[in-house]
Write a protein that holds these residues in place. Sequence first.
Motif, PDB file in Angstrom:
ATOM      1  N   GLN A   1     -87.973  38.515  37.915  1.00  0.00           N
ATOM      2  CA  GLN A   1     -88.890  37.484  38.372  1.00  0.00           C
ATOM      3  C   GLN A   1     -90.309  37.888  37.983  1.00  0.00           C
ATOM      4  O   GLN A   1     -90.697  39.038  38.103  1.00  0.00           O
ATOM      5  CB  GLN A   1     -88.796  37.305  39.885  1.00  0.00           C
ATOM      6  N   VAL A   2     -91.077  36.926  37.528  1.00  0.00           N
ATOM      7  CA  VAL A   2     -92.454  37.153  37.113  1.00  0.00           C
ATOM      8  C   VAL A   2     -93.364  36.226  37.907  1.00  0.00           C
ATOM      9  O   VAL A   2     -93.081  35.027  38.032  1.00  0.00           O
ATOM     10  CB  VAL A   2     -92.636  36.890  35.610  1.00  0.00           C
ATOM     11  N   GLN A   3     -94.416  36.770  38.443  1.00  0.00           N
ATOM     12  CA  GLN A   3     -95.443  35.956  39.088  1.00  0.00           C
ATOM     13  C   GLN A   3     -96.709  36.005  38.251  1.00  0.00           C
ATOM     14  O   GLN A   3     -97.096  37.073  37.756  1.00  0.00           O
ATOM     15  CB  GLN A   3     -95.712  36.448  40.502  1.00  0.00           C
ATOM     16  N   LEU A   4     -97.348  34.851  38.123  1.00  0.00           N
ATOM     17  CA  LEU A   4     -98.565  34.737  37.329  1.00  0.00           C
ATOM     18  C   LEU A   4     -99.692  34.258  38.235  1.00  0.00           C
ATOM     19  O   LEU A   4     -99.533  33.271  38.961  1.00  0.00           O
ATOM     20  CB  LEU A   4     -98.360  33.736  36.193  1.00  0.00           C
ATOM     21  N   VAL A   5    -100.822  34.932  38.165  1.00  0.00           N
ATOM     22  CA  VAL A   5    -101.974  34.568  38.980  1.00  0.00           C
ATOM     23  C   VAL A   5    -103.183  34.404  38.072  1.00  0.00           C
ATOM     24  O   VAL A   5    -103.638  35.372  37.444  1.00  0.00           O
ATOM     25  CB  VAL A   5    -102.260  35.620  40.064  1.00  0.00           C
ATOM     26  N   GLU A   6    -103.704  33.174  38.013  1.00  0.00           N
ATOM     27  CA  GLU A   6    -104.868  32.894  37.188  1.00  0.00           C
ATOM     28  C   GLU A   6    -106.151  33.109  37.989  1.00  0.00           C
ATOM     29  O   GLU A   6    -106.169  32.961  39.208  1.00  0.00           O
ATOM     30  CB  GLU A   6    -104.866  31.449  36.688  1.00  0.00           C
ATOM     31  N   SER A   7    -107.202  33.421  37.283  1.00  0.00           N
ATOM     32  CA  SER A   7    -108.526  33.516  37.877  1.00  0.00           C
ATOM     33  C   SER A   7    -109.562  33.255  36.796  1.00  0.00           C
ATOM     34  O   SER A   7    -109.223  33.238  35.605  1.00  0.00           O
ATOM     35  CB  SER A   7    -108.748  34.890  38.515  1.00  0.00           C
ATOM     36  N   GLY A   8    -110.796  33.040  37.229  1.00  0.00           N
ATOM     37  CA  GLY A   8    -111.884  32.901  36.274  1.00  0.00           C
ATOM     38  C   GLY A   8    -112.390  31.495  36.066  1.00  0.00           C
ATOM     39  O   GLY A   8    -113.359  31.289  35.330  1.00  0.00           O
ATOM     40  N   GLY A   9    -111.748  30.520  36.687  1.00  0.00           N
ATOM     41  CA  GLY A   9    -112.236  29.158  36.551  1.00  0.00           C
ATOM     42  C   GLY A   9    -113.538  28.954  37.300  1.00  0.00           C
ATOM     43  O   GLY A   9    -113.995  29.828  38.046  1.00  0.00           O
ATOM     44  N   GLY A  10    -114.141  27.791  37.085  1.00  0.00           N
ATOM     45  CA  GLY A  10    -115.391  27.493  37.780  1.00  0.00           C
ATOM     46  C   GLY A  10    -116.126  26.342  37.146  1.00  0.00           C
ATOM     47  O   GLY A  10    -115.572  25.607  36.328  1.00  0.00           O
ATOM     48  N   LEU A  11    -117.379  26.206  37.543  1.00  0.00           N
ATOM     49  CA  LEU A  11    -118.252  25.142  37.042  1.00  0.00           C
ATOM     50  C   LEU A  11    -119.229  25.747  36.045  1.00  0.00           C
ATOM     51  O   LEU A  11    -119.871  26.769  36.334  1.00  0.00           O
ATOM     52  CB  LEU A  11    -119.003  24.512  38.208  1.00  0.00           C
ATOM     53  N   VAL A  12    -119.335  25.114  34.887  1.00  0.00           N
ATOM     54  CA  VAL A  12    -120.224  25.611  33.839  1.00  0.00           C
ATOM     55  C   VAL A  12    -120.844  24.422  33.123  1.00  0.00           C
ATOM     56  O   VAL A  12    -120.237  23.342  33.063  1.00  0.00           O
ATOM     57  CB  VAL A  12    -119.439  26.523  32.858  1.00  0.00           C
ATOM     58  N   GLN A  13    -122.033  24.626  32.591  1.00  0.00           N
ATOM     59  CA  GLN A  13    -122.673  23.561  31.824  1.00  0.00           C
ATOM     60  C   GLN A  13    -122.095  23.491  30.415  1.00  0.00           C
ATOM     61  O   GLN A  13    -121.584  24.497  29.881  1.00  0.00           O
ATOM     62  CB  GLN A  13    -124.174  23.800  31.747  1.00  0.00           C
ATOM     63  N   ALA A  14    -122.193  22.329  29.819  1.00  0.00           N
ATOM     64  CA  ALA A  14    -121.739  22.168  28.442  1.00  0.00           C
ATOM     65  C   ALA A  14    -122.431  23.196  27.547  1.00  0.00           C
ATOM     66  O   ALA A  14    -123.628  23.449  27.687  1.00  0.00           O
ATOM     67  CB  ALA A  14    -122.042  20.755  27.960  1.00  0.00           C
ATOM     68  N   GLY A  15    -121.648  23.770  26.654  1.00  0.00           N
ATOM     69  CA  GLY A  15    -122.158  24.821  25.785  1.00  0.00           C
ATOM     70  C   GLY A  15    -121.960  26.218  26.334  1.00  0.00           C
ATOM     71  O   GLY A  15    -122.154  27.202  25.607  1.00  0.00           O
ATOM     72  N   GLY A  16    -121.571  26.304  27.586  1.00  0.00           N
ATOM     73  CA  GLY A  16    -121.380  27.597  28.213  1.00  0.00           C
ATOM     74  C   GLY A  16    -120.010  28.192  27.939  1.00  0.00           C
ATOM     75  O   GLY A  16    -119.219  27.650  27.157  1.00  0.00           O
ATOM     76  N   SER A  17    -119.750  29.321  28.598  1.00  0.00           N
ATOM     77  CA  SER A  17    -118.507  30.063  28.385  1.00  0.00           C
ATOM     78  C   SER A  17    -117.864  30.450  29.708  1.00  0.00           C
ATOM     79  O   SER A  17    -118.557  30.629  30.715  1.00  0.00           O
ATOM     80  CB  SER A  17    -118.781  31.344  27.578  1.00  0.00           C
ATOM     81  N   LEU A  18    -116.565  30.598  29.664  1.00  0.00           N
ATOM     82  CA  LEU A  18    -115.790  31.137  30.769  1.00  0.00           C
ATOM     83  C   LEU A  18    -114.653  31.957  30.186  1.00  0.00           C
ATOM     84  O   LEU A  18    -114.175  31.672  29.079  1.00  0.00           O
ATOM     85  CB  LEU A  18    -115.190  30.034  31.643  1.00  0.00           C
TER      86      LEU A  18
END
Length: 124
Positions: A1-18
Amino acid sequence: QVQLVESGGGLVQAGGSLRLSCAASGRMFSSLAMGWFRQAPGTEREFVAAISGSGGVTPYADSVKGRFTISRDNAKKTGYLQMNSLKPEDTAAYYCTAGYNGFAAVRDGRANYWGQGTQVTVSS
């Protein structure tokens, strides 16, 4: 069994990075093909990028090619999606997926394991 946990999302202005991360549990991480999909409200889930267990094969959707980079660190059991030059149309919930059933299955959305998703919102 594998569990996957995402992180790092958010609000950013156009042209920005995540940078999104996908931490995986379980054994034989280097045998897992991984990928990222996204889903905006009212639309179907769509393929973004995938990466083979060795990291040597990395297809991208045309809409993100040249702006997004998928990678993985097998020692940390973590996959990444670096997103640069973000556009408002990149706004979506982003899902990590992985599977032992082959790279093509991941790319085609047929992998065994999915994360819970992380929201990315790009303002204009």
